[in-house]
Design an enzyme around this catalytic site. Structure first.
Site, short mmCIF file in Angstrom:
data_model
loop_
_atom_site.label_atom_id
_atom_site.label_comp_id
_atom_site.label_asym_id
_atom_site.label_seq_id
_atom_site.Cartn_x
_atom_site.Cartn_y
_atom_site.Cartn_z
N ASP A 1 -24.74 -14.73 -49.58
CA ASP A 1 -25.42 -15.65 -50.50
C ASP A 1 -26.83 -15.81 -49.95
O ASP A 1 -27.06 -16.60 -49.02
CB ASP A 1 -24.69 -16.99 -50.56
CG ASP A 1 -25.39 -17.97 -51.50
OD1 ASP A 1 -25.91 -17.53 -52.53
OD2 ASP A 1 -25.40 -19.17 -51.18
N GLU B 1 -25.29 -11.63 -54.02
CA GLU B 1 -25.63 -12.26 -55.30
C GLU B 1 -26.99 -11.77 -55.79
O GLU B 1 -27.92 -11.63 -55.01
CB GLU B 1 -25.65 -13.78 -55.15
CG GLU B 1 -25.74 -14.50 -56.48
CD GLU B 1 -25.52 -15.99 -56.34
OE1 GLU B 1 -24.65 -16.51 -57.03
OE2 GLU B 1 -26.23 -16.62 -55.54
N ASP C 1 -23.13 -22.88 -48.51
CA ASP C 1 -23.67 -21.52 -48.58
C ASP C 1 -22.64 -20.50 -48.09
O ASP C 1 -22.55 -19.40 -48.63
CB ASP C 1 -24.97 -21.40 -47.79
CG ASP C 1 -26.05 -22.30 -48.36
OD1 ASP C 1 -26.59 -21.96 -49.43
OD2 ASP C 1 -26.35 -23.35 -47.77
#
Length: 174
Positions: free
Chosen positions: A8, A67, A139
């Site tokens: 992430d 991502e 996160d």
């Protein structure tokens, strides 16, 4: 059994999550955050790059999900996020990892069953799927969700003779 790294990306905090895909589900291996502090952007990007390489060297994943950048209201923030993402991708590419990219909606759909899930719903599903007893950092939870999404996507592609490595540059664009 395949080790999968989920990333992430962020210019200040980059979450990572490592899971083992057993073929019957995923098992938690590790997760955490790479914190860059408040230095100059080039220094923070170097910390992201080195941090991701260290995670790869420590745990030995063979594939990575990351991502995709979303369009933020603030163009400067979106650019910094894209640069942090690039640093993580280069770290994975240098270690010859298979790399796939997912939108936030794809990750939420794969983990929570709906692309409109909020962060808390995603975290609860990550905890349930990986049998975690404590909440991971947000996160890190997002990174674990990305790893789970990647595991799910890989398992649905492989029976059909497809591979994430067949795409241009080793990156699967879904």
């Amino acid at each position: 059994m395949t080790l999968i790294l989920g990333i992430d990306p962020g210019s200040r905090i980059t979450g990572y999550g490592v899971v083992r895909d057993t073929g019957r589900g995923c098992v938690y291996v590790a997760s955490g955050c790479i914190r860059t502090g408040s230095g100059e952007l080039h220094e923070r990007l170097q910390i992201v790059y080195r941090g991701v390489r260290e995670v790869i060297k420590t745990y030995g994943p063979v594939t990575m999900g990351i991502e995709k950048v979303f369009m933020a209201r603030n163009a400067d923030s979106a650019l910094k996020l894209g640069q942090a993402r690039g640093a993580a991708i280069v770290a994975g590419a240098e270690e010859a990892l298979e790399i796939a990219e997912y939108t936030a909606t794809q990750v939420k759909q794969a983990v929570a069953g709906t692309g409109g899930a909020n962060k808390e719903q995603v975290m609860m599903m990550v905890m349930h799927l990986l049998k975690l007893t404590q909440k991971p950092q947000i996160d890190a939870s997002d990174a674990l969700a990305i790893a789970l999404c990647h595991a799910h996507t890989r398992s649905s592609l492989i029976p059909h003779g497809l591979s994430t490595a067949r795409s241009r540059g080793g990156r699967l664009r879904l």
